[in-house]
Structures are given as C-alpha cells and as structure tokens.
Design an enzyme around this catalytic site. Structure first.
Site, PDB file in Angstrom:
ATOM      1  N   VAL A  60       0.904  -1.180   0.147  1.00 50.32           N
ATOM      2  CA  VAL A  60      -0.008   0.163  -0.011  1.00 50.32           C
ATOM      3  C   VAL A  60       0.759   1.319   0.009  1.00 50.32           C
ATOM      4  O   VAL A  60       0.624   2.101  -0.813  1.00 50.32           O
ATOM      5  CB  VAL A  60      -0.941   0.108   1.140  1.00 50.32           C
ATOM      6  CG1 VAL A  60      -1.689   1.328   1.171  1.00 50.32           C
ATOM      7  CG2 VAL A  60      -1.997  -1.102   1.186  1.00 50.32           C
ATOM      8  N   CYS A  61       1.927   1.408   0.883  1.00 49.38           N
ATOM      9  CA  CYS A  61       2.917   2.617   0.777  1.00 49.38           C
ATOM     10  C   CYS A  61       3.645   2.599  -0.526  1.00 49.38           C
ATOM     11  O   CYS A  61       3.612   3.870  -0.916  1.00 49.38           O
ATOM     12  CB  CYS A  61       4.004   2.296   2.036  1.00 49.38           C
ATOM     13  SG  CYS A  61       3.036   2.198   3.578  1.00 49.38           S
TER      14      CYS A  61
END
Length: 167
Positions: A60-61
């Site tokens: 996600v990052c």
C-alpha cells in the site's frame, strides 16, 4: 490521544496532534539521496504536501508513493515529501527501482522528531514505532490547510482531496 485502525484494531498515536489551522512544526528529516537534511513544515514560501507512510516496503505504501509521484508532476510550486521510518538506504533503493523522481522521499529514523511533532507515531500494536498513514498540506506561511489521518492504515488515502488542498 488520536487513534487510527490497523486491520480493524484501534491503534493509539503518540506525539503532538497538529490540526488544520495550526502552524506546521518545522522538522528536519533525512533525504534518501545522499543522507542530506531536509526541512519539512514551517513557513517555506511554497506550499507543501507531506505524505506520511509506515514503510515503503509494503504494497500500500509503495502504491501510494508511486501514485503521488505521478500526480505530483501536475503540481506547480509545491514541495512534495514522503516521510517514513524506513532507513534512507532502503528508501533510496525503492526510489531507484520505481523511478520516483517528482517528490522527495525522506526518513524520520534518527529521532522520530517528525512523527512526534505531527502526532503520527504509532504508540502500540504490531507497528509501534513507525508512522501511521497521513497527509498534511501546508500553505506558504506554514499553516496546515489539510490533514488526513487515514482511518485504516492498510487503506490508501484520499488522493484527490490531498492534491486539491495544494492546488
């Protein structure tokens, strides 16, 4: 104490909570290129978008950073910085591999000054000691004009609202 969620579990955040209308603290973080000091926050005479992620080593990052890198090229006169607790060497490798070149990727690993000054330090749970997922927009005079503490750490932020806050 502010909170967020990690996979449905409440996570407490430590540090000084910064809100819209507050003066953004000026903090020094470390650039992933050359380990140079980078100042974020404060009055810098330009708008700033500070993107806070737990670790570029997560899907996600990484997706969030790639998305902001692509969209940051549309922003004129905005200093865009991603801040995490990742070591500068690791974030530097990520930037090289992913072609991240429209924003600065920096680390708060030394003293956690940024995380504490902005109230985004995860205080407990599995991710204790890293930053939550958050976004701050700061105007030319150093005033916070937008803040998002993403309610679920594993979810992506509201890209459009963040970008509109600095346009």
């Amino acid at each position: 104490m502010a909170t967020t969620m990690l996979k449905g579990n409440t996570v407490n955040l430590a540090g000084n909570e910064v809100n819209v209308g507050d003066k953004a603290p000026e903090v020094t973080v470390v650039n992933s290129e050359g380990l140079a000091d980078v100042k974020v926050g404060g009055a810098q005479g330009v708008k700033q978008l500070i993107i806070v992620v737990p670790s570029l080593d997560t899907a996600v990052c990484a997706t969030e950073t790639r998305n902001f890198n692509k969209r940051a090229s549309e922003l004129e006169g905005v200093k865009t910085t991603v801040v995490s607790m990742d070591l500068p060497f690791a974030s530097g490798r990520f930037c090289s591999a992913e072609g991240i070149d429209n924003l600065t990727v920096a680390s708060d690993f030394r003293n956690k000054d940024f995380a504490n000054a902005y109230g985004v330090l995860i205080a407990d749970g599995a991710l204790a000691g890293v930053t939550c997922r958050a976004i701050f927009a700061i105007d030319e005079n150093g005033v916070v004009t937008y803040k998002e503490i993403v309610p679920e750490i594993t979810a992506e932020p509201d890209y459009d609202s963040a970008l509109n806050a600095v346009k």
